[in-house]
Design a protein around this motif. Structure first.
Motif, PDB file in Angstrom:
ATOM      1  N   TRP A   1       1.776  14.164 -15.623  1.00 56.38           N
ATOM      2  CA  TRP A   1       3.158  14.487 -15.248  1.00 56.38           C
ATOM      3  C   TRP A   1       3.453  14.023 -13.833  1.00 56.38           C
ATOM      4  CZ3 TRP A   1       2.357  20.309 -16.713  1.00 56.38           C
ATOM      5  CH2 TRP A   1       2.039  20.397 -18.080  1.00 56.38           C
ATOM      6  N   LEU A   2       2.490  14.235 -12.930  1.00 56.03           N
ATOM      7  CA  LEU A   2       2.673  13.791 -11.551  1.00 56.03           C
ATOM      8  C   LEU A   2       2.803  12.277 -11.499  1.00 56.03           C
ATOM      9  CD1 LEU A   2       2.736  14.611  -8.544  1.00 56.03           C
ATOM     10  CD2 LEU A   2       0.239  14.357  -8.525  1.00 56.03           C
ATOM     11  N   ALA A   3       1.953  11.575 -12.230  1.00 59.29           N
ATOM     12  CA  ALA A   3       2.012  10.111 -12.231  1.00 59.29           C
ATOM     13  C   ALA A   3       3.356   9.600 -12.738  1.00 59.29           C
ATOM     14  CB  ALA A   3       0.867   9.551 -13.077  1.00 59.29           C
ATOM     15  N   TYR A   4       3.922  10.271 -13.723  1.00 59.80           N
ATOM     16  CA  TYR A   4       5.204   9.849 -14.281  1.00 59.80           C
ATOM     17  C   TYR A   4       6.333   9.929 -13.257  1.00 59.80           C
ATOM     18  CZ  TYR A   4       4.160   9.279 -19.288  1.00 59.80           C
ATOM     19  OH  TYR A   4       3.713   8.820 -20.495  1.00 59.80           O
ATOM     20  N   MET A   5       6.192  10.747 -12.219  1.00 59.07           N
ATOM     21  CA  MET A   5       7.273  10.895 -11.242  1.00 59.07           C
ATOM     22  C   MET A   5       7.594   9.581 -10.529  1.00 59.07           C
ATOM     23  SD  MET A   5       6.818  14.592  -9.427  1.00 59.07           S
ATOM     24  CE  MET A   5       7.346  16.089 -10.278  1.00 59.07           C
ATOM     25  N   ALA A   6       6.606   8.704 -10.395  1.00 61.18           N
ATOM     26  CA  ALA A   6       6.874   7.410  -9.773  1.00 61.18           C
ATOM     27  C   ALA A   6       7.872   6.620 -10.604  1.00 61.18           C
ATOM     28  CB  ALA A   6       5.564   6.627  -9.626  1.00 61.18           C
ATOM     29  N   ARG A   7       7.636   6.579 -11.893  1.00 57.51           N
ATOM     30  CA  ARG A   7       8.568   5.872 -12.779  1.00 57.51           C
ATOM     31  C   ARG A   7       9.904   6.612 -12.855  1.00 57.51           C
ATOM     32  NH1 ARG A   7       7.233   3.526 -18.828  1.00 57.51           N
ATOM     33  NH2 ARG A   7       9.363   2.927 -19.371  1.00 57.51           N
ATOM     34  N   ASN A  37      -0.066   1.694  -6.777  1.00 58.69           N
ATOM     35  CA  ASN A  37       1.126   2.486  -7.071  1.00 58.69           C
ATOM     36  C   ASN A  37       2.221   2.275  -6.032  1.00 58.69           C
ATOM     37  OD1 ASN A  37       2.632   5.403  -7.057  1.00 58.69           O
ATOM     38  ND2 ASN A  37       1.784   4.956  -9.081  1.00 58.69           N
ATOM     39  N   ARG A  38       1.835   2.148  -4.759  1.00 54.97           N
ATOM     40  CA  ARG A  38       2.811   1.924  -3.693  1.00 54.97           C
ATOM     41  C   ARG A  38       3.522   0.579  -3.857  1.00 54.97           C
ATOM     42  NH1 ARG A  38       2.247   4.692   1.261  1.00 54.97           N
ATOM     43  NH2 ARG A  38       2.429   2.800   2.524  1.00 54.97           N
ATOM     44  N   ALA A  39       2.776  -0.400  -4.319  1.00 58.86           N
ATOM     45  CA  ALA A  39       3.377  -1.719  -4.511  1.00 58.86           C
ATOM     46  C   ALA A  39       4.335  -1.731  -5.701  1.00 58.86           C
ATOM     47  CB  ALA A  39       2.274  -2.764  -4.710  1.00 58.86           C
ATOM     48  N   PRO A  70       7.767   1.598  -4.853  1.00 56.29           N
ATOM     49  CA  PRO A  70       7.886   1.847  -3.412  1.00 56.29           C
ATOM     50  C   PRO A  70       8.673   3.115  -3.056  1.00 56.29           C
ATOM     51  CG  PRO A  70       9.247  -0.021  -4.083  1.00 56.29           C
ATOM     52  CD  PRO A  70       8.369   0.307  -5.246  1.00 56.29           C
ATOM     53  N   LEU A  71       9.562   3.575  -3.922  1.00 58.57           N
ATOM     54  CA  LEU A  71      10.354   4.759  -3.579  1.00 58.57           C
ATOM     55  C   LEU A  71       9.481   5.981  -3.345  1.00 58.57           C
ATOM     56  CD1 LEU A  71      13.333   4.408  -6.084  1.00 58.57           C
ATOM     57  CD2 LEU A  71      13.481   4.210  -3.600  1.00 58.57           C
ATOM     58  N   THR A  72       8.405   6.113  -4.102  1.00 58.21           N
ATOM     59  CA  THR A  72       7.557   7.298  -3.977  1.00 58.21           C
ATOM     60  C   THR A  72       6.260   7.029  -3.219  1.00 58.21           C
ATOM     61  OG1 THR A  72       6.818   6.826  -6.248  1.00 58.21           O
ATOM     62  CG2 THR A  72       8.444   8.577  -5.950  1.00 58.21           C
ATOM     63  N   ALA A  73       6.068   5.813  -2.736  1.00 56.91           N
ATOM     64  CA  ALA A  73       5.051   5.488  -1.724  1.00 56.91           C
ATOM     65  C   ALA A  73       3.637   5.937  -2.065  1.00 56.91           C
ATOM     66  CB  ALA A  73       5.460   6.083  -0.372  1.00 56.91           C
ATOM     67  N   GLY A  74       3.293   6.052  -3.347  1.00 54.09           N
ATOM     68  CA  GLY A  74       1.933   6.395  -3.740  1.00 54.09           C
ATOM     69  C   GLY A  74       1.666   7.857  -3.987  1.00 54.09           C
ATOM     70  N   MET A  75       2.624   8.737  -3.646  1.00 51.63           N
ATOM     71  CA  MET A  75       2.386  10.168  -3.828  1.00 51.63           C
ATOM     72  C   MET A  75       1.972  10.534  -5.252  1.00 51.63           C
ATOM     73  SD  MET A  75       3.968  13.066  -5.215  1.00 51.63           S
ATOM     74  CE  MET A  75       5.739  12.792  -5.228  1.00 51.63           C
ATOM     75  N   PRO A  76       2.634  10.024  -6.304  1.00 50.60           N
ATOM     76  CA  PRO A  76       2.269  10.465  -7.654  1.00 50.60           C
ATOM     77  C   PRO A  76       0.863  10.077  -8.094  1.00 50.60           C
ATOM     78  CG  PRO A  76       4.499   9.585  -7.627  1.00 50.60           C
ATOM     79  CD  PRO A  76       3.872   9.215  -6.315  1.00 50.60           C
ATOM     80  N   ALA A  77       0.220   9.159  -7.391  1.00 47.23           N
ATOM     81  CA  ALA A  77      -1.140   8.741  -7.751  1.00 47.23           C
ATOM     82  C   ALA A  77      -2.191   9.330  -6.823  1.00 47.23           C
ATOM     83  CB  ALA A  77      -1.241   7.207  -7.716  1.00 47.23           C
ATOM     84  N   ASN A  78      -1.787  10.184  -5.896  1.00 46.13           N
ATOM     85  CA  ASN A  78      -2.683  10.626  -4.829  1.00 46.13           C
ATOM     86  C   ASN A  78      -3.563  11.798  -5.253  1.00 46.13           C
ATOM     87  OD1 ASN A  78      -3.887  10.670  -2.327  1.00 46.13           O
ATOM     88  ND2 ASN A  78      -2.016  11.137  -1.189  1.00 46.13           N
ATOM     89  N   ILE A  79      -4.536  12.074  -4.416  1.00 47.40           N
ATOM     90  CA  ILE A  79      -5.463  13.182  -4.625  1.00 47.40           C
ATOM     91  C   ILE A  79      -4.744  14.506  -4.364  1.00 47.40           C
ATOM     92  CG2 ILE A  79      -6.323  13.365  -2.249  1.00 47.40           C
ATOM     93  CD1 ILE A  79      -9.188  13.445  -3.567  1.00 47.40           C
ATOM     94  N   THR A  80      -5.188  15.572  -5.036  1.00 48.79           N
ATOM     95  CA  THR A  80      -4.625  16.913  -4.870  1.00 48.79           C
ATOM     96  C   THR A  80      -5.771  17.923  -4.748  1.00 48.79           C
ATOM     97  OG1 THR A  80      -4.619  17.587  -7.200  1.00 48.79           O
ATOM     98  CG2 THR A  80      -2.756  16.213  -6.441  1.00 48.79           C
ATOM     99  N   PRO A  81      -5.472  19.189  -4.459  1.00 48.20           N
ATOM    100  CA  PRO A  81      -6.535  20.192  -4.426  1.00 48.20           C
ATOM    101  C   PRO A  81      -7.294  20.315  -5.740  1.00 48.20           C
ATOM    102  CG  PRO A  81      -4.588  21.042  -3.310  1.00 48.20           C
ATOM    103  CD  PRO A  81      -4.181  19.749  -3.951  1.00 48.20           C
TER     104      PRO A  81
END
Length: 492
Positions: A245-251, A384-386, A389-400
């Motif tokens: 779900w987090l990854a989908y936020m980029a799209r 993901n950032r490339a 670009p609107l979400t700058a890699g956040m949806p693919a990043n590490i979390t707790p």
């Protein structure tokens, strides 16, 4: 959405009063006994009645410690038309059902003509139900830090450090209630609620993360489902769940941002018009975010500067609703004016409460294992950032979740087409939080059990929210009469 989560954003949804966690021994009742009926009382919230539902801290130990779920009801105002109970399943994770019912209940009551008692609840850990916390510092409880936005150069060292200490703090301070928070547990809590309501079957209206909860309940208890509406749908992939779900936020941001850009390029916007052409609005936004990465701006909120990532987070939550477009346009206008002091939107100006931050993380971390490799996350972010670009890699990043101490208690449920054909999905085409591509995955998983209504517009939340008469009519007809489209439908 990770949902964080169903009205505009989780930080704006979670304002219901909290009660402290209390654990008590269960009275001497049989382990298999149904819960007692609910003792309804007026609660002064938009005509609702409220009740407390005791549920086991662990459903594997029904005679063990109990916690309390806060439940609310808007009873049918036409008893002769009443056909049952419609459960309003909140989003999030972390959304308050009592708050959602206070916001949307009157409209639902009018639309459905008294066909149902409308019932909702605050899931464990939320609002007026039993609470827990991780004792996180305030700086770690802002949306812009709870969501792991990379550094301006794409580095994630700070994200890794913050994620590790957050997981450690939750393990140390969260206790057994934090460890119990999961979709599987919420589904079991709903089954206890059904029993307490005295209903043989429930109808349901789930939104955002509530669609996944609803789908899991329908998979686990198919004979207990009547008319099932899922609005703004999550991909049920059991290998990924919330990570997907987090990854989908980029799209989702890329799908939806053109709506804002077209709005902000319209000459009718007056002082809020940002550019002559929609493409120029996008370039302006990306340019401003990059400049704020290099040099943040002081704001009217002391100690909270406007960084590039805080602007990106404001954009991401703004895309939930057209009604928020002026707020983002005004913020961008203030950034372009060297003499102005930007005013942050409420959702990015301050932290979530410690309790709300804990529940938004615990559910998604307890549902499924997340990958641990830091280098793999860094590699994913670069790509993901490339691409987005609107979400700058956040949806693919590490979390707790990558450092979470407890393994999931059970494997996530695989959603299938087994069960009654009684599900109606409704989905906006350009949803920034639960994008259309993910909804198609749930539609495919449900197979012949479901029909899907696609509404050709953007935003988050379709039924009685998007202003689309076609979609509203089809959902209302299904809930009131049981009539469902013979095949999937597109509403223009």
């Amino acid at each position: 959405m990770i949902g964080m989560t169903t009205s505009r954003v989780l930080a704006l949804m979670l304002t219901a009063a909290a009660t402290a966690l209390t654990l008590t021994g269960n009275p001497s009742s049989a382990a298999t006994a149904a819960p007692p009926g609910l003792d309804w009382r007026p609660c002064g919230v938009a005509g609702q009645e409220c009740a407390d539902l005791p549920v086991p801290l662990s459903h594997d130990d029904p005679d063990g410690p109990q916690i309390t779920l806060a439940v609310s009801r808007l009873a049918s105002d036409r008893p002769e038309a009443r056909r049952g109970t419609l459960l309003v399943v909140p989003g999030g994770p972390g959304g308050s059902g009592i708050r959602r019912l206070s916001q949307q209940g009157p409209a639902l009551q009018r639309e459905l003509g008294g066909s149902y008692d409308l019932v909702s609840f605050d899931p464990r850990g939320v609002g007026a139900s039993s609470r827990t916390s991780c004792r996180l510092p305030e700086a770690d409880r802002h949306l812009v830090t709870l969501r792991s936005w990379p550094a301006p150069d794409g580095g994630i060292a700070q994200n890794v450090e913050r994620s590790r200490r957050t997981a450690d703090s939750c393990a140390e301070h969260g206790g057994p209630l934090l460890r119990s928070l999961s979709t599987a547990t919420e589904v079991q809590d709903i089954e206890r609620l059904r029993q307490a309501l005295g209903e043989q079957k429930l109808s349901a209206y789930g939104v955002s993360y509530g669609t996944y909860v609803g789908a899991v309940y329908a998979q686990k208890y198919p004979a207990r489902t009547d008319r099932w509406v899922l609005d703004s749908n999550d991909d049920p992939n059991p290998r990924r769940v919330a990570r997907g779900w987090l990854a989908y936020m980029a799209r989702g941001a890329e799908d939806r941002f053109p709506d804002f850009a077209a709005w902000a390029a319209d000459p009718a916007r007056g002082d809020l018009r940002l550019a002559e052409h929609p493409g120029d609005v996008r370039e302006l936004f990306l340019s401003l975010a990059a400049s704020l990465d290099r040099q943040p701006r002081e704001t009217t909120t002391p100690g909270v500067p406007l960084t590039g990532n805080r602007l990106r987070q404001a954009m991401q939550t703004t895309l939930y609703s057209d009604a928020s477009f002026p707020q983002l346009a005004l913020l961008i206008r203030q950034v372009t004016d060297p003499a102005a002091t930007p005013v942050l939107p409420p959702d990015v100006a301050g932290p979530l409460s410690d309790e709300d931050a804990a529940v938004t993380m615990a559910v998604v971390c307890n549902d499924v294992r997340w990958p641990h490799s830091v280098p793999a996350y860094q590699s994913s972010i670069t790509a993901n950032r490339a691409r987005y670009p609107l979400t700058a890699g956040m949806p693919a990043n590490i979390t707790p979740c990558s450092f979470w101490k407890d393994a999931p208690a059970a494997k996530p449920v695989r959603i299938t087409g087994d069960g009654p054909s009684n599900v109606l999905m409704i989905q906006l085409r350009r949803d920034p939080a639960t994008p259309y591509a993910g909804a198609l995955e749930l539609r495919a998983a449900l197979g012949g059990r479901a029909r899907m209504v696609t509404v050709e517009r953007g935003g988050h939340g379709a039924y009685l929210n998007a202003g689309n008469a076609c979609g509203d009519r089809l959902v209302t007809r299904f809930l009131v009469t049981g009539e469902r489209p013979a095949r999937d439908v597109v509403c223009g």
